[in-house]
Design a protein around this motif. Structure first.
Motif, PDB file in Angstrom:
ATOM      1  N   GLY A  18       0.805  -1.209   0.000  1.00  0.00           N
ATOM      2  CA  GLY A  18       0.000   0.000   0.000  1.00  0.00           C
ATOM      3  C   GLY A  18       0.840   1.262   0.000  1.00  0.00           C
ATOM      4  N   ARG A  19       0.159   2.365   0.153  1.00  0.00           N
ATOM      5  CA  ARG A  19       0.776   3.687   0.198  1.00  0.00           C
ATOM      6  C   ARG A  19       1.630   4.006  -1.032  1.00  0.00           C
ATOM      7  NH1 ARG A  19       2.125   5.508   6.242  1.00  0.00           N
ATOM      8  NH2 ARG A  19       0.013   5.437   7.000  1.00  0.00           N
ATOM      9  N   ASP A  21       0.934   5.822  -3.638  1.00  0.00           N
ATOM     10  CA  ASP A  21       0.886   7.236  -4.009  1.00  0.00           C
ATOM     11  C   ASP A  21       1.789   8.077  -3.102  1.00  0.00           C
ATOM     12  OD1 ASP A  21      -0.915   6.668  -6.019  1.00  0.00           O
ATOM     13  OD2 ASP A  21      -2.674   7.225  -4.839  1.00  0.00           O
ATOM     14  N   GLU A  22       1.712   7.822  -1.797  1.00  0.00           N
ATOM     15  CA  GLU A  22       2.539   8.570  -0.851  1.00  0.00           C
ATOM     16  C   GLU A  22       4.015   8.297  -1.085  1.00  0.00           C
ATOM     17  OE1 GLU A  22      -0.068   6.694  -0.016  1.00  0.00           O
ATOM     18  OE2 GLU A  22      -1.321   7.715   1.461  1.00  0.00           O
ATOM     19  N   LEU A  23       4.348   7.026  -1.318  1.00  0.00           N
ATOM     20  CA  LEU A  23       5.743   6.651  -1.564  1.00  0.00           C
ATOM     21  C   LEU A  23       6.270   7.309  -2.834  1.00  0.00           C
ATOM     22  CD1 LEU A  23       8.038   4.960  -0.434  1.00  0.00           C
ATOM     23  CD2 LEU A  23       7.169   3.020  -1.740  1.00  0.00           C
ATOM     24  N   VAL A  40       7.215  13.315   8.377  1.00  0.00           N
ATOM     25  CA  VAL A  40       6.109  12.385   8.205  1.00  0.00           C
ATOM     26  C   VAL A  40       5.400  12.355   9.550  1.00  0.00           C
ATOM     27  CG1 VAL A  40       5.445  10.016   7.643  1.00  0.00           C
ATOM     28  CG2 VAL A  40       7.416  11.060   6.506  1.00  0.00           C
ATOM     29  N   LYS A  48       4.232   5.260   9.916  1.00  0.00           N
ATOM     30  CA  LYS A  48       5.147   6.337   9.489  1.00  0.00           C
ATOM     31  C   LYS A  48       6.575   5.820   9.352  1.00  0.00           C
ATOM     32  CE  LYS A  48       4.143   8.782  13.060  1.00  0.00           C
ATOM     33  NZ  LYS A  48       3.150   7.908  13.699  1.00  0.00           N
ATOM     34  N   LEU A  51       6.933   3.549   6.308  1.00  0.00           N
ATOM     35  CA  LEU A  51       6.925   4.352   5.081  1.00  0.00           C
ATOM     36  C   LEU A  51       8.286   5.019   4.877  1.00  0.00           C
ATOM     37  CD1 LEU A  51       5.411   5.601   2.658  1.00  0.00           C
ATOM     38  CD2 LEU A  51       4.677   7.437   4.211  1.00  0.00           C
TER      39      LEU A  51
END
Length: 97
Positions: A18-19, A21-23, A40, A48, A51
């Motif tokens: 997941g994540r 887009d943020e990555l 973050v 956090k 990530l």
């Protein structure tokens, strides 16, 4: 200068999902926009650290040095800084390559 990495107690992100887009956004900020500082932020337990670790592993090949340390137990700044400076300046005998 040879590339060196010392991951200290970086979390295992092998099962990171997941994540995307943020990555991708954080990776772009680091590699394309040359952002020097990011924060973050969020509630405890939302991933956090995972990530940040996943980002660090993703961008590591673009840097000569990678030095990861957790600030969770608030080590004395002098201890942390001495280790970081030694590693980054090639004055340490760290084997965390």
């Amino acid at each position: 200068m040879e590339r060196r990495q010392d991951w200290g107690e970086a979390p295992d992100v092998l099962g990171f999902v997941g994540r995307a887009d943020e990555l991708a956004m954080l990776r772009r900020w680091v590699l394309e926009d040359h952002c020097r500082l990011m924060a973050v932020l969020g509630m405890g337990g939302i991933g956090k650290t995972s990530l940040a670790a996943k980002l660090a592993q993703a961008v590591a090949p673009s840097f000569e040095r990678v030095y990861w340390r957790s600030l969770r137990d608030a080590p004395p700044v002098g201890d942390w800084l001495a280790g970081a400076i030694g590693f980054l300046s090639d004055r340490s005998s760290s084997t965390g390559q």
